[in-house]
Design a protein around this motif. Structure first.
Motif, PDB file in Angstrom:
ATOM      1  N   PHE A 136      70.586  85.559   0.120  1.00 55.46           N
ATOM      2  CA  PHE A 136      69.267  85.260  -0.420  1.00 55.46           C
ATOM      3  C   PHE A 136      68.262  86.342  -0.073  1.00 55.46           C
ATOM      4  N   PHE A 139      68.501  89.027  -2.425  1.00 53.60           N
ATOM      5  CA  PHE A 139      67.690  88.755  -3.620  1.00 53.60           C
ATOM      6  C   PHE A 139      66.239  89.143  -3.383  1.00 53.60           C
ATOM      7  N   VAL A 140      65.702  88.735  -2.231  1.00 48.04           N
ATOM      8  CA  VAL A 140      64.293  89.021  -1.949  1.00 48.04           C
ATOM      9  C   VAL A 140      64.054  90.532  -1.926  1.00 48.04           C
ATOM     10  N   GLU A 143      64.120  92.047  -5.295  1.00 50.13           N
ATOM     11  CA  GLU A 143      62.880  91.824  -6.032  1.00 50.13           C
ATOM     12  C   GLU A 143      61.792  92.762  -5.539  1.00 50.13           C
ATOM     13  N   ALA A 147      60.108  95.218  -8.056  1.00 49.61           N
ATOM     14  CA  ALA A 147      58.674  95.139  -8.350  1.00 49.61           C
ATOM     15  C   ALA A 147      58.027  96.498  -8.130  1.00 49.61           C
ATOM     16  N   LEU A 173      64.357  91.259 -15.177  1.00 49.32           N
ATOM     17  CA  LEU A 173      63.972  89.872 -14.897  1.00 49.32           C
ATOM     18  C   LEU A 173      65.111  88.936 -15.278  1.00 49.32           C
ATOM     19  N   LEU A 177      67.448  86.432 -12.791  1.00 45.05           N
ATOM     20  CA  LEU A 177      67.739  85.010 -12.968  1.00 45.05           C
ATOM     21  C   LEU A 177      69.231  84.746 -12.802  1.00 45.05           C
ATOM     22  N   LEU A 180      70.015  84.593  -9.197  1.00 48.29           N
ATOM     23  CA  LEU A 180      69.699  83.297  -8.594  1.00 48.29           C
ATOM     24  C   LEU A 180      70.764  82.253  -8.915  1.00 48.29           C
ATOM     25  N   ILE A 181      71.221  82.253 -10.178  1.00 41.79           N
ATOM     26  CA  ILE A 181      72.246  81.275 -10.557  1.00 41.79           C
ATOM     27  C   ILE A 181      73.499  81.497  -9.719  1.00 41.79           C
ATOM     28  N   SER A 184      72.963  80.415  -6.059  1.00 40.55           N
ATOM     29  CA  SER A 184      72.912  78.970  -5.826  1.00 40.55           C
ATOM     30  C   SER A 184      74.278  78.328  -6.064  1.00 40.55           C
ATOM     31  N   LEU A 193      74.949  81.063   2.886  1.00 44.47           N
ATOM     32  CA  LEU A 193      74.661  82.287   2.157  1.00 44.47           C
ATOM     33  C   LEU A 193      74.810  83.503   3.053  1.00 44.47           C
TER      34      LEU A 193
END
Lengths: 535, 113
Positions: A136, A139-140, A143, A147, A173, A177, A180-181, A184, A193
């Motif tokens: 996770f 992921f952060v 991003e 960004a 973007l 997504l 994220l899928i 999870s 994780l």
């Protein structure tokens, strides 16, 4: 690791965050202060990364630093993890960041808002993604770096950049997504994780849960592969990289490597030889997709007319080679691939910076620059250009030509420079799967495919680079010799000299890469250290 | 309950994907928003479905973990929402810039002839 050295691992993430945040608060007029802060910050990061690499290399076969933030047990809390591969990539991102920053000093830092802050955040995202130990936070950090990269891609503004940026942002973007899928789904099946914890749980996973786990991993993989620009997920890459300002493009050459890093780390950790029924999952896909990407890159290289797109297309070849090498799943091939990753990231970064200097003598480049100058109201500084670029260097065309030649040799993988050593190491690994001169040389069909694709792509690159070199350096009769500042050529020379240094010191460098590959291929040791080193 | 949630995720996701394929930037951003809603619900559903059980421990000991909802997916959703919000806002700015520079709302600047 003991004492304050233990906390060194947080520096590459925390330092750029703090420096970048201060920069945002500073006024845009104080760009000299910001540049000084940026250089200082990157130099500290570079020093830290080198120290970390020395530490990682000094340890045993799998030398691992574990930094539990908040001091929770590793399986539950957030951890940073450092091995040889992460340390290598930390050094690489600081070096490219330094090159981009130095190159931006004369002009580009004032072509748009917040260049220095964005660069720091970009480096923070990159460093964090290399250090994090759970999905996770990966992921952060992805991003964060994305960004920042949106801002970097649009730096300098203009129609071409905004149009390419729009596509780039929407693709990324959507990919986030998918990320994220995937994350999870993996959490839903495995209940953790943390990468090491996941690797420990996968071998004992009941058979009925495996399809869901593999589906989650595949969706996650698609998100990474879109960032690594595997064919057919990478069509966004060429326009974006070609339109981006040169310093941004140079740091982007590191960004596509993050996708490759994530794939490499997760495939070898989660689906290595010991992972039970899931062993080798995704390897064939990576091999086939990698070869397809190399071939697509080779065709694109031949088809392009202008230099920025040529550089973008060589990113495809580089990504494809790395993905296919991960798919091969052999220690020696991975070692060669790490060498190739370093060499190609440096060479592509240098090439992106060099392109603008070469094109400066042509009218096309001047147009774009004039438009951006106008947009930011810097048009009246035109007459100060001599002062702006600093002291011009002597024998400009000779220096530019020599740099171009170096880039061409590195990208095509010709002797004597490091690109050749890297390709040679990979090919030797493919042809001798059991080590040099040991065991039967049974080469898998995919190995032959990769071998052919690698050699073809090298040939295509040589043809394309020779053509571009003739067109841009020799064939223009009435070209004006571009004025190139010493500060602008210095980062290009720095990157190329590192490649030359890697060639001269190929022995120790390759030993480091091979050691990194060995530790990637022994996930059980990695898991043991993470779980035991925690509090 | 499961059916309602599955339908919600499916409909939001399907609409989002369809809108992503459309040529106007407005449709694109609405599509991305719908997709991110469906992804957020999906993450939530991956923590299983204990109805009426809070993710906060009761005073006086943890007791049986089965009485509590898994707090991790909830925090993941929270992070995903925040990040999605920020990137959507950023995308909106780029969209406005593209509208200003190209004078149209087509994703390629102008529709193909």
């Amino acid at each position: 690791m003991t004492g304050w050295l233990e906390h060194l691992m947080i520096v590459p993430v925390a330092l750029p965050l703090i420096v970048g945040a201060i920069m945002v608060a500073l006024d845009e007029q104080r760009y000299r202060l910001k540049a000084a802060m940026g250089i200082l910050s990157i130099l500290v990061m570079l020093g830290t990364s080198i120290t970390l690499a020395v530490q990682a290399h000094a340890g045993g076969a799998v030398s691992l630093g574990v930094y539990p933030l908040g001091n929770w047990p590793t399986a539950f809390g957030i951890v940073l993890m450092l091995d040889r591969l992460s340390a290598l990539l930390l050094i690489l991102s600081s070096v490219l960041g330094l090159a981009a920053l130095l190159y931006a000093l004369p002009r580009w830092q004032r072509m748009g808002a917040h260049f220095h802050a964005l660069l720091q955040f970009q480096l923070m995202g990159l460093n964090g993604a290399f250090l994090t130990g759970d999905l996770f936070n990966l992921f952060v950090f992805f991003e964060v770096l994305l960004a920042a990269s949106y801002g970097m891609a649009l730096h300098g503004s203009g129609v071409a950049r905004v149009k390419a940026g729009l596509h780039y942002i929407s693709v990324n973007l959507a990919a986030s997504l998918l990320f994220l899928i995937g994350v999870s789904m993996i959490y839903g099946v495995a209940g953790t994780l943390n990468m090491a914890d996941l690797a420990a749980r996968i071998p004992n996973m009941p058979a009925e849960n495996r399809p869901l786990l593999e589906a989650g991993a595949a969706i996650l993989g698609i998100a990474f592969l879109a960032k690594a620009a595997m064919w057919p997920l990478g069509f966004w890459l060429t326009p974006t990289y070609a339109a981006a300002s040169p310093p941004s493009a140079a740091i982007f050459s590191m960004m596509s490597k993050v996708g490759v890093y994530a794939v490499m780390r997760l495939v070898l950790l989660l689906f290595g030889a010991e992972s039970g029924a899931s062993a080798g999952f995704g390897g064939t896909w990576l091999m086939v997709g990698g070869i397809a990407t190399i071939l697509f890159g080779a065709v694109t290289v031949l088809a392009t007319q202008d230099l920025p797109r040529l550089a973008g297309a060589s990113v495809f070849i580089s990504s494809g080679t790395l993905l296919a090498a991960v798919g091969a799943g052999q220690v020696s091939v991975t070692g060669g691939a790490l060498f190739y990753l370093t060499s190609s990231a440096l060479a592509i970064g240098a090439f992106f910076l060099l392109i603008e200097l070469i094109e400066r003598g042509r009218e096309v480049g001047a147009d774009v620059l004039a438009v951006t100058l106008e947009a930011f109201g810097d048009g009246d500084e035109e007459e100060e250009e001599d002062e702006e670029i600093g002291a011009p260097i002597p024998a400009t065309m000779a220096v530019l030509g020599a740099c171009f030649l170096c880039c061409a040799i590195l990208l095509a993988g010709l002797p004597p420079l490091s690109g050749f050593i890297a390709k040679f190491a990979m090919l030797s690994g493919i042809l001798n799967p059991h080590g040099l001169g040991e065991g039967p040389a049974l080469v898998a069909p995919s190995g032959w495919g990769l071998l052919i694709a690698l050699i073809l792509s090298g040939f295509a690159t040589i043809v394309a680079m020779a053509r571009a070199g003739i067109r841009n350096l020799w064939a223009i009769a009435d070209r004006t010799v571009p004025r190139v500042g010493a500060v602008e050529i210095a980062p290009v020379l720095m990157l190329l000299f590192i490649c030359i240094g890697m060639t001269v010191a190929a022995g120790p460098t390759m030993r480091y890469m091979q050691a990194a590959a060995v530790s990637l291929h022994t996930p059980q040791e990695y898991v043991r250290q993470v779980m035991e080193d925690g509090p | 309950m499961e059916l309602a949630l599955a339908l919600a995720i499916g409909i939001l996701g399907g609409s989002g994907v369809w809108l992503l394929m459309r040529p106007r930037t407005f449709q694109l951003i609405i599509g991305l928003s719908l997709l991110s809603y469906s992804v957020n619900l999906f993450i939530f559903s991956m923590g299983r479905f204990p109805i009426g059980s809070p993710p906060i421990l009761e005073p006086g000991g943890a007791g049986d973990p089965a009485n509590y909802a898994d707090p991790l997916p909830q925090s993941l959703v929270l992070t995903a929402i925040v990040i999605g919000f920020a990137t959507t806002a950023l995308f909106l700015v780029v969209m406005m810039a593209a509208r200003g520079l190209t004078g149209g709302d087509h994703v390629d600047g102008r529709p193909p002839r």
